[in-house]
Design a protein around this motif. Structure first.
Motif, PDB file in Angstrom:
ATOM      1  N   ASP A  63       1.047 -40.133  31.257  1.00  0.00           N
ATOM      2  CA  ASP A  63       0.548 -39.722  32.572  1.00  0.00           C
ATOM      3  C   ASP A  63       0.433 -40.898  33.534  1.00  0.00           C
ATOM      4  OD1 ASP A  63       0.364 -37.024  32.012  1.00  0.00           O
ATOM      5  OD2 ASP A  63      -1.680 -37.164  31.236  1.00  0.00           O
ATOM      6  N   GLY A  88       3.131 -39.535  35.577  1.00  0.00           N
ATOM      7  CA  GLY A  88       2.392 -38.397  36.122  1.00  0.00           C
ATOM      8  C   GLY A  88       2.544 -38.268  37.625  1.00  0.00           C
ATOM      9  N   ALA A  89       2.255 -37.068  38.124  1.00  0.00           N
ATOM     10  CA  ALA A  89       2.372 -36.813  39.563  1.00  0.00           C
ATOM     11  C   ALA A  89       1.334 -37.586  40.360  1.00  0.00           C
ATOM     12  CB  ALA A  89       2.231 -35.318  39.822  1.00  0.00           C
ATOM     13  N   GLU A 141      -5.848 -33.523  41.301  1.00  0.00           N
ATOM     14  CA  GLU A 141      -4.668 -33.510  40.444  1.00  0.00           C
ATOM     15  C   GLU A 141      -4.667 -34.635  39.426  1.00  0.00           C
ATOM     16  OE1 GLU A 141      -3.645 -36.264  43.862  1.00  0.00           O
ATOM     17  OE2 GLU A 141      -4.817 -34.445  43.524  1.00  0.00           O
TER      18      GLU A 141
END
Length: 441
Positions: A12, A16-17, A192
């Protein structure tokens, strides 16, 4: 029992975003190991890494741990003008110390306090690690976050919250309240961001992990990494008569917990009877020659003074305890704030609510009691005057509530009730005079 979350955290963090990842760690869950592991991995990729800690002590600990794990790694210590390298730093030839980033140009990893990083006027890093992120105020993160592209935040959500020496009520309820921790504000504005949790405590014994988990981590509980048969305490000397101190130590050795309870009385903050009892218990423990057997010392190891800590809520209480100890005792005596992050075999806790007429927000702070009751590998002994349960019943939580305020669970009142409920099962009633203590229940 092993649960390795590192691969998922790294995945992540790198791909990750969100540009950040949070890792929640209960007491003794391997937070420091994870930070060192992540730092070694990022440094091994050849890209520069910035590491942010909250105190100079934490910075030095991180550098020492990383240097031992990766002896050839060039590490920079970003410091103030008056910093003098401590032995655990100066012994590593790969560690450079400078007040400016320019002087650490050859270092793959640069480590400094949040306050020092905030003084920089230029420079950026592709990777950063923020250690003890729950101790970091949100305004401190705001000053440095723009310099890092992707950041790993690691910390313990159950420990002491950030503190301020000025009134912060004017910001209560605001999403960017500077008194909130860096992680709280980060997650509030960036939902998020992934949150990972370390589920195993390798410090707390099986007798303590369920108690601490239930009292301070009700929604993100954890378990002990060892079982009842993996750790135990024994006395190497048995030639002692019945006494209140011996009864309390015996209770702690058998169960991992003890409440050394003095008679109920409203007392000054530096209650001399409590101070002396804390010191006497520590000295008696050394006299009895308590041996700790664990997965680290399967043959057994005598508990020495440096493996005993006495924790208090206030500095003047710590000073009062030291008056009853020899100057060179070697026993650690300090406040919860300064004991945070440290580990001992046995801890003796001056209960924050002992002898008080009221239960203030400071003394009910869940993080303070969490720190005091989660430093030990084998046993924790609380020293207090009787009447804490009645005090809690008479002073339920009545703090002000603000619109949009982030409410922390559990609150201090609930946490104190939970801990006292457990301690009362291991209570040793004692008089003010050491020779007249007696055991009950």
């Amino acid at each position: 029992m092993t649960v390795d979350v590192f691969p998922a955290v790294l995945e992540d963090l790198q791909f990750g975003a969100a540009p950040g990842v949070v890792v929640d760690s209960p007491p003794g869950a391997g937070k420091s190991t994870l930070v060192v592991r992540a730092a070694r991995h990022i440094a091994g990729s050849g890209e520069p890494l910035a590491v942010v800690a909250q105190t100079n002590e934490q910075v030095d600990d991180l550098i020492a741990n990383l240097s031992r794990a990766e002896p050839a790694l060039p590490i920079g210590r970003l410091s103030a003008q008056n910093y003098v390298p401590v032995p655990r730093i100066s012994e590593h030839g790969t560690v450079q110390v400078d007040t400016a980033v320019a002087g650490l140009a050859g270092c793959r990893v640069i480590i400094g306090t949040a306050a020092k990083w905030a003084t920089l006027t230029e420079g950026s890093w592709p990777w950063a690690i923020v250690d003890e992120a729950y101790q970091m105020r949100s305004d401190a993160l705001l000053q440095v976050a723009g310099r890092f592209e992707r950041t790993l935040f690691v910390g313990d959500p159950g420990q002491l919250d950030p503190f301020s020496t000025v009134e912060t009520e004017r910001w209560a309820g605001l999403s960017w309240d500077p008194q909130l921790s860096a992680v709280a504000v980060l997650l509030r504005h960036n939902p998020e961001v992934k949150v990972h949790r370390l589920p195993i405590s390798w410090r707390l014994p099986s007798s303590a992990a369920p108690v601490v988990s239930e009292a301070f981590y009700p929604f993100t509980g954890f378990a002990a990494g060892t079982g009842p048969a993996d750790r135990w305490l024994t006395f190497s000397t048995h030639a002692f008569g019945a006494s209140p101190l011996d009864d309390t130590l015996s209770t702690a050795v058998m169960s991992g917990w003890a409440l050394h309870e003095l008679p109920a009385r409203h007392a000054m903050r530096t209650d001399t009877e409590v101070a002396q009892s804390c010191a006497d218990l520590a000295l008696r423990l050394l006299e009895r020659g308590v041996v700790a057997t664990s997965e680290k010392t399967p043959a057994g190891s005598l508990i020495t003074a440096d493996r005993i800590a006495i924790g208090t809520a206030h500095r003047d209480q710590a000073a009062a305890v030291r008056q009853y100890l020899p100057p060179d005792s070697g026993i650690t005596v300090d406040t919860a704030n300064r004991l945070q992050g440290r580990e001992y075999d046995v801890t003796i806790v001056w209960h924050p609510l002992s002898g008080r007429r009221d239960a203030t927000a400071f003394h009910l702070e869940a993080g303070r009691l969490c720190v005091l009751t989660s430093r030990h590998r084998h046993a924790c002994i609380a020293v207090a005057r009787a009447g804490i349960t009645e005090l809690l019943d008479a002073h339920p939580s009545t703090g002000r509530m603000y619109l949009n305020e982030v409410v922390k669970f559990p609150d201090g009142w609930e946490a104190n009730q939970a801990v006292m409920s457990h301690l009362e099962r291991h209570r040793v009633a004692a008089s003010d005079h050491p020779g007249r203590h007696r055991r009950t229940g």
